[in-house]
Scaffold this motif. Sequence first.
Motif, short mmCIF file in Angstrom:
data_model
loop_
_atom_site.label_atom_id
_atom_site.label_comp_id
_atom_site.label_asym_id
_atom_site.label_seq_id
_atom_site.Cartn_x
_atom_site.Cartn_y
_atom_site.Cartn_z
N TRP A 110 0.96 -1.29 0.02
CA TRP A 110 0.24 -0.02 0.08
C TRP A 110 0.99 1.24 -0.11
O TRP A 110 1.99 1.33 0.92
N SER A 111 0.59 2.28 -0.85
CA SER A 111 1.43 3.32 -0.91
C SER A 111 0.62 4.47 -0.45
O SER A 111 -0.43 4.85 -0.77
N SER A 112 1.15 4.87 0.98
CA SER A 112 0.41 5.96 1.86
C SER A 112 0.77 7.25 1.18
O SER A 112 -0.08 8.08 1.64
N GLU A 113 1.56 7.46 0.22
CA GLU A 113 2.00 8.56 -0.23
C GLU A 113 1.14 8.84 -1.74
O GLU A 113 1.51 9.99 -2.49
N GLY A 114 0.35 7.97 -1.93
CA GLY A 114 -0.43 8.18 -3.40
C GLY A 114 0.19 7.50 -4.42
O GLY A 114 1.07 6.72 -4.33
N ASP A 115 -0.09 7.81 -5.61
CA ASP A 115 0.53 7.28 -6.91
C ASP A 115 2.08 7.52 -7.12
O ASP A 115 2.69 8.74 -6.77
N PRO A 116 2.78 6.42 -7.11
CA PRO A 116 4.27 6.36 -7.09
C PRO A 116 4.66 6.95 -8.44
O PRO A 116 5.97 7.63 -8.55
N PHE A 117 3.66 7.24 -9.32
CA PHE A 117 4.23 7.83 -10.77
C PHE A 117 3.65 9.29 -10.77
O PHE A 117 3.66 9.70 -11.87
N ARG A 118 3.42 9.80 -9.86
CA ARG A 118 2.52 11.35 -9.77
C ARG A 118 3.45 12.13 -10.49
O ARG A 118 2.91 13.26 -10.98
N TYR A 119 4.78 12.07 -10.44
CA TYR A 119 5.53 13.32 -10.80
C TYR A 119 5.80 12.96 -12.46
O TYR A 119 6.56 13.75 -13.09
N GLU A 120 5.39 11.87 -13.09
CA GLU A 120 5.38 11.51 -14.47
C GLU A 120 4.41 11.99 -15.37
O GLU A 120 4.46 12.11 -16.67
N TYR A 121 3.15 12.64 -14.57
CA TYR A 121 2.10 12.91 -15.55
C TYR A 121 2.40 14.34 -16.09
O TYR A 121 2.91 15.21 -15.48
N ARG A 122 1.68 14.39 -17.30
CA ARG A 122 1.97 15.83 -17.88
C ARG A 122 0.72 16.20 -18.48
O ARG A 122 -0.19 15.48 -18.61
N ARG A 123 0.49 17.54 -18.40
CA ARG A 123 -0.86 18.18 -18.52
C ARG A 123 -1.11 17.94 -20.21
O ARG A 123 -0.25 18.29 -20.74
N TRP A 124 -2.29 17.65 -20.55
CA TRP A 124 -2.63 17.33 -22.00
C TRP A 124 -3.23 18.70 -22.36
O TRP A 124 -4.11 19.47 -21.77
N VAL A 125 -2.67 19.06 -23.52
CA VAL A 125 -3.18 20.04 -24.37
C VAL A 125 -3.62 19.52 -25.61
O VAL A 125 -2.99 18.58 -26.30
N PRO A 126 -4.65 20.09 -26.63
CA PRO A 126 -5.02 19.64 -27.90
C PRO A 126 -3.80 19.37 -28.83
O PRO A 126 -2.70 20.21 -28.81
N ASP A 127 -3.65 18.38 -29.27
CA ASP A 127 -2.64 17.83 -30.28
C ASP A 127 -1.27 17.93 -29.67
O ASP A 127 -0.20 18.40 -30.31
N THR A 128 -1.08 17.57 -28.72
CA THR A 128 0.13 17.09 -27.88
C THR A 128 1.29 16.28 -28.75
O THR A 128 0.56 15.19 -29.29
N PRO A 129 2.15 16.82 -29.18
CA PRO A 129 3.01 16.27 -30.32
C PRO A 129 3.62 14.95 -29.70
O PRO A 129 3.77 14.00 -30.48
N GLU A 130 3.83 14.59 -28.36
CA GLU A 130 4.12 13.26 -27.90
C GLU A 130 3.20 12.28 -27.95
O GLU A 130 3.58 11.04 -27.85
N LEU A 131 1.95 12.77 -28.15
CA LEU A 131 0.78 11.60 -28.45
C LEU A 131 0.49 11.30 -29.62
O LEU A 131 0.73 12.30 -30.79
#
Length: 234
Positions: free
Chosen positions: A161-182
Amino acid sequence: MTGSISPNNKKTVVGFSATTGIILYGGFGAAGLVLGYFLPQLAAWAVKLPWVPFEGPLKLVNSFSGIWANLIIALLGFIAGLVVASIAVKETLVVTITDEAVQLDKDGHKQTIGRKEIDTVFLDGKQLVILGKSGYELAREKMDESPKTVVDGFKKHGYSWSSEGDPFRYEYRRWVPDTPELSTTANAFMRAREMALQKKDVKDIKELRNELIKLGYIVREEETRQYWRKVQKT
Protein backbone atom coordinates in the motif's frame (compact mmCIF):
# COMPACT_ATOMS: atom_id res chain seq x y z
CA MET A 1 -8.29 -10.38 -15.82
CA THR A 2 -11.74 -11.71 -14.90
CA GLY A 3 -12.75 -14.65 -12.79
CA SER A 4 -13.93 -15.41 -9.29
CA ILE A 5 -12.58 -15.78 -5.79
CA SER A 6 -12.75 -19.19 -4.18
CA PRO A 7 -15.27 -19.30 -1.30
CA ASN A 8 -12.70 -21.28 0.70
CA ASN A 9 -10.29 -18.33 0.88
CA LYS A 10 -10.30 -16.13 3.95
CA LYS A 11 -11.55 -12.82 2.68
CA THR A 12 -12.20 -9.22 3.62
CA VAL A 13 -15.13 -7.45 1.98
CA VAL A 14 -14.94 -3.66 1.76
CA GLY A 15 -17.58 -1.31 0.38
CA PHE A 16 -20.91 -2.88 1.32
CA SER A 17 -22.32 -4.50 4.43
CA ALA A 18 -25.64 -5.48 5.94
CA THR A 19 -25.61 -2.18 7.86
CA THR A 20 -25.11 -0.23 4.63
CA GLY A 21 -28.01 -2.11 3.06
CA ILE A 22 -30.29 -1.38 6.00
CA ILE A 23 -29.40 2.31 5.89
CA LEU A 24 -29.93 2.61 2.14
CA TYR A 25 -33.12 0.57 1.81
CA GLY A 26 -34.54 1.76 5.14
CA GLY A 27 -33.65 5.39 4.55
CA PHE A 28 -34.83 5.69 0.95
CA GLY A 29 -37.88 3.52 1.62
CA ALA A 30 -38.94 5.59 4.62
CA ALA A 31 -38.31 8.85 2.77
CA GLY A 32 -40.42 7.68 -0.16
CA LEU A 33 -43.19 6.51 2.17
CA VAL A 34 -43.40 9.84 4.03
CA LEU A 35 -43.09 11.94 0.87
CA GLY A 36 -45.77 9.88 -0.86
CA TYR A 37 -48.19 10.14 2.07
CA PHE A 38 -47.89 13.92 2.31
CA LEU A 39 -47.61 14.54 -1.46
CA PRO A 40 -51.25 15.69 -1.89
CA GLN A 41 -50.84 18.20 0.96
CA LEU A 42 -47.57 19.44 -0.50
CA ALA A 43 -49.24 19.82 -3.90
CA ALA A 44 -52.10 21.79 -2.32
CA TRP A 45 -49.57 24.17 -0.78
CA ALA A 46 -47.50 24.47 -3.97
CA VAL A 47 -50.41 25.39 -6.30
CA LYS A 48 -51.00 28.50 -4.20
CA LEU A 49 -47.57 29.85 -5.12
CA PRO A 50 -47.79 31.99 -8.29
CA TRP A 51 -44.27 31.13 -9.50
CA VAL A 52 -44.45 27.31 -9.21
CA PRO A 53 -44.38 25.50 -12.61
CA PHE A 54 -46.35 22.37 -13.57
CA GLU A 55 -49.55 23.73 -12.09
CA GLY A 56 -51.66 21.17 -13.98
CA PRO A 57 -49.92 18.04 -12.60
CA LEU A 58 -49.89 19.57 -9.11
CA LYS A 59 -53.64 20.16 -9.21
CA LEU A 60 -54.11 16.56 -10.36
CA VAL A 61 -52.10 15.26 -7.38
CA ASN A 62 -54.02 17.60 -5.08
CA SER A 63 -57.30 16.14 -6.35
CA PHE A 64 -56.48 12.82 -4.72
CA SER A 65 -58.07 12.76 -1.31
CA GLY A 66 -59.08 10.30 1.33
CA ILE A 67 -57.16 7.87 3.48
CA TRP A 68 -57.02 5.17 0.78
CA ALA A 69 -55.62 7.58 -1.80
CA ASN A 70 -52.96 8.71 0.70
CA LEU A 71 -52.03 5.11 1.51
CA ILE A 72 -51.76 4.13 -2.16
CA ILE A 73 -49.54 7.14 -2.95
CA ALA A 74 -47.46 6.39 0.15
CA LEU A 75 -46.99 2.80 -1.04
CA LEU A 76 -45.91 4.02 -4.47
CA GLY A 77 -43.47 6.39 -2.77
CA PHE A 78 -42.11 3.51 -0.70
CA ILE A 79 -41.59 1.39 -3.82
CA ALA A 80 -39.88 4.31 -5.58
CA GLY A 81 -37.58 4.70 -2.58
CA LEU A 82 -36.63 1.02 -2.76
CA VAL A 83 -35.88 1.36 -6.48
CA VAL A 84 -33.57 4.33 -5.80
CA ALA A 85 -31.87 2.34 -3.03
CA SER A 86 -31.32 -0.64 -5.34
CA ILE A 87 -29.68 1.64 -7.91
CA ALA A 88 -27.41 3.08 -5.21
CA VAL A 89 -26.46 -0.43 -4.06
CA LYS A 90 -25.72 -1.51 -7.64
CA GLU A 91 -23.42 1.48 -8.15
CA THR A 92 -21.54 0.86 -4.90
CA LEU A 93 -18.07 -0.62 -5.40
CA VAL A 94 -17.59 -3.83 -3.44
CA VAL A 95 -14.00 -5.03 -3.05
CA THR A 96 -13.32 -8.59 -1.92
CA ILE A 97 -9.72 -9.09 -0.80
CA THR A 98 -7.96 -12.41 -0.21
CA ASP A 99 -4.30 -13.42 0.00
CA GLU A 100 -4.50 -14.64 -3.61
CA ALA A 101 -6.58 -12.03 -5.44
CA VAL A 102 -8.69 -8.87 -5.36
CA GLN A 103 -12.20 -8.83 -6.81
CA LEU A 104 -14.02 -5.63 -7.71
CA ASP A 105 -17.78 -5.78 -8.15
CA LYS A 106 -19.73 -2.78 -9.47
CA ASP A 107 -22.78 -2.31 -11.69
CA GLY A 108 -23.07 -6.07 -12.04
CA HIS A 109 -19.55 -6.40 -13.46
CA LYS A 110 -16.84 -8.38 -11.69
CA GLN A 111 -13.10 -7.97 -12.20
CA THR A 112 -10.66 -10.30 -10.49
CA ILE A 113 -6.98 -9.37 -10.32
CA GLY A 114 -4.48 -12.00 -9.21
CA ARG A 115 -2.03 -11.20 -6.41
CA LYS A 116 0.94 -11.82 -8.73
CA GLU A 117 -0.29 -9.09 -11.11
CA ILE A 118 -0.51 -6.39 -8.41
CA ASP A 119 2.41 -4.14 -7.54
CA THR A 120 0.91 -1.26 -5.54
CA VAL A 121 -2.48 -0.13 -4.26
CA PHE A 122 -3.40 3.42 -3.23
CA LEU A 123 -6.20 5.97 -2.99
CA ASP A 124 -6.30 8.93 -5.38
CA GLY A 125 -8.85 11.13 -3.67
CA LYS A 126 -11.93 8.90 -3.51
CA GLN A 127 -10.68 6.55 -6.22
CA LEU A 128 -9.15 3.17 -5.46
CA VAL A 129 -6.22 2.52 -7.81
CA ILE A 130 -4.49 -0.82 -8.35
CA LEU A 131 -1.19 -0.73 -10.26
CA GLY A 132 0.41 -3.65 -12.08
CA LYS A 133 4.09 -4.53 -12.18
CA SER A 134 4.74 -2.42 -15.28
CA GLY A 135 3.06 0.67 -13.86
CA TYR A 136 -0.19 -0.09 -15.67
CA GLU A 137 -3.43 0.78 -13.92
CA LEU A 138 -5.25 -2.50 -13.53
CA ALA A 139 -8.22 -0.76 -11.91
CA ARG A 140 -9.40 2.73 -10.95
CA GLU A 141 -12.82 2.94 -9.33
CA LYS A 142 -14.60 5.38 -7.03
CA MET A 143 -14.65 4.10 -3.45
CA ASP A 144 -17.14 5.50 -0.92
CA GLU A 145 -15.80 3.51 2.04
CA SER A 146 -13.68 5.27 4.67
CA PRO A 147 -9.95 5.39 3.75
CA LYS A 148 -8.93 3.62 6.96
CA THR A 149 -11.20 0.67 6.24
CA VAL A 150 -9.79 0.35 2.72
CA VAL A 151 -6.16 0.60 3.89
CA ASP A 152 -6.71 -1.91 6.71
CA GLY A 153 -8.38 -4.37 4.33
CA PHE A 154 -5.45 -4.46 1.90
CA LYS A 155 -2.74 -4.42 4.56
CA LYS A 156 -4.45 -7.28 6.38
CA HIS A 157 -3.73 -9.48 3.37
CA GLY A 158 -0.20 -8.17 2.86
CA TYR A 159 -0.67 -6.03 -0.27
CA SER A 160 1.81 -3.22 -0.92
CA TRP A 161 0.00 0.00 0.00
CA SER A 162 1.36 3.41 -1.03
CA SER A 163 0.48 5.84 1.77
CA GLU A 164 1.90 8.70 -0.34
CA GLY A 165 -0.46 8.05 -3.23
CA ASP A 166 0.53 7.45 -6.84
CA PRO A 167 4.23 6.50 -7.08
CA PHE A 168 4.17 7.81 -10.68
CA ARG A 169 2.57 11.16 -9.81
CA TYR A 170 5.61 13.16 -11.01
CA GLU A 171 5.52 11.53 -14.44
CA TYR A 172 2.13 12.92 -15.44
CA ARG A 173 2.00 15.78 -17.94
CA ARG A 174 -0.86 18.17 -18.63
CA TRP A 175 -2.68 17.38 -21.85
CA VAL A 176 -3.29 20.15 -24.38
CA PRO A 177 -4.92 19.68 -27.80
CA ASP A 178 -2.63 17.99 -30.35
CA THR A 179 0.13 17.21 -27.87
CA PRO A 180 3.03 16.18 -30.18
CA GLU A 181 4.21 13.35 -27.90
CA LEU A 182 0.85 11.59 -28.26
CA SER A 183 -0.35 9.74 -31.34
CA THR A 184 -3.16 11.14 -33.49
CA THR A 185 -5.49 8.47 -32.13
CA ALA A 186 -4.57 9.22 -28.51
CA ASN A 187 -5.15 12.95 -29.04
CA ALA A 188 -8.55 12.19 -30.56
CA PHE A 189 -9.49 10.08 -27.53
CA MET A 190 -8.29 12.84 -25.18
CA ARG A 191 -10.40 15.44 -26.99
CA ALA A 192 -13.47 13.20 -26.80
CA ARG A 193 -12.77 12.51 -23.15
CA GLU A 194 -12.47 16.23 -22.37
CA MET A 195 -15.96 16.71 -23.82
CA ALA A 196 -17.23 13.79 -21.75
CA LEU A 197 -15.73 15.35 -18.61
CA GLN A 198 -17.48 18.64 -19.39
CA LYS A 199 -20.78 16.79 -19.83
CA LYS A 200 -20.06 14.57 -16.78
CA ASP A 201 -20.76 11.51 -18.92
CA VAL A 202 -19.37 8.88 -16.53
CA LYS A 203 -19.73 5.97 -18.97
CA ASP A 204 -17.87 7.74 -21.79
CA ILE A 205 -15.17 8.99 -19.40
CA LYS A 206 -14.41 5.44 -18.30
CA GLU A 207 -14.64 3.86 -21.77
CA LEU A 208 -12.31 6.45 -23.31
CA ARG A 209 -9.86 6.01 -20.44
CA ASN A 210 -9.79 2.27 -21.17
CA GLU A 211 -9.16 2.97 -24.87
CA LEU A 212 -6.18 5.13 -23.93
CA ILE A 213 -4.85 2.38 -21.66
CA LYS A 214 -4.89 0.02 -24.66
CA LEU A 215 -2.65 2.52 -26.47
CA GLY A 216 -0.25 2.62 -23.54
CA TYR A 217 -1.35 5.88 -21.91
CA ILE A 218 -2.51 6.25 -18.32
CA VAL A 219 -4.77 9.26 -17.81
CA ARG A 220 -6.17 10.99 -14.75
CA GLU A 221 -8.13 14.20 -14.35
CA GLU A 222 -8.72 17.14 -12.07
CA GLU A 223 -12.18 18.45 -12.92
CA THR A 224 -11.92 18.79 -16.75
CA ARG A 225 -8.12 19.02 -16.86
CA GLN A 226 -6.43 15.83 -18.02
CA TYR A 227 -2.96 14.51 -17.23
CA TRP A 228 -1.21 11.59 -18.91
CA ARG A 229 1.83 9.35 -18.67
CA LYS A 230 3.24 6.69 -21.01
CA VAL A 231 3.75 3.06 -20.04
CA GLN A 232 4.97 0.03 -21.96
CA LYS A 233 2.06 -2.01 -23.27
CA THR A 234 1.81 -5.51 -21.85
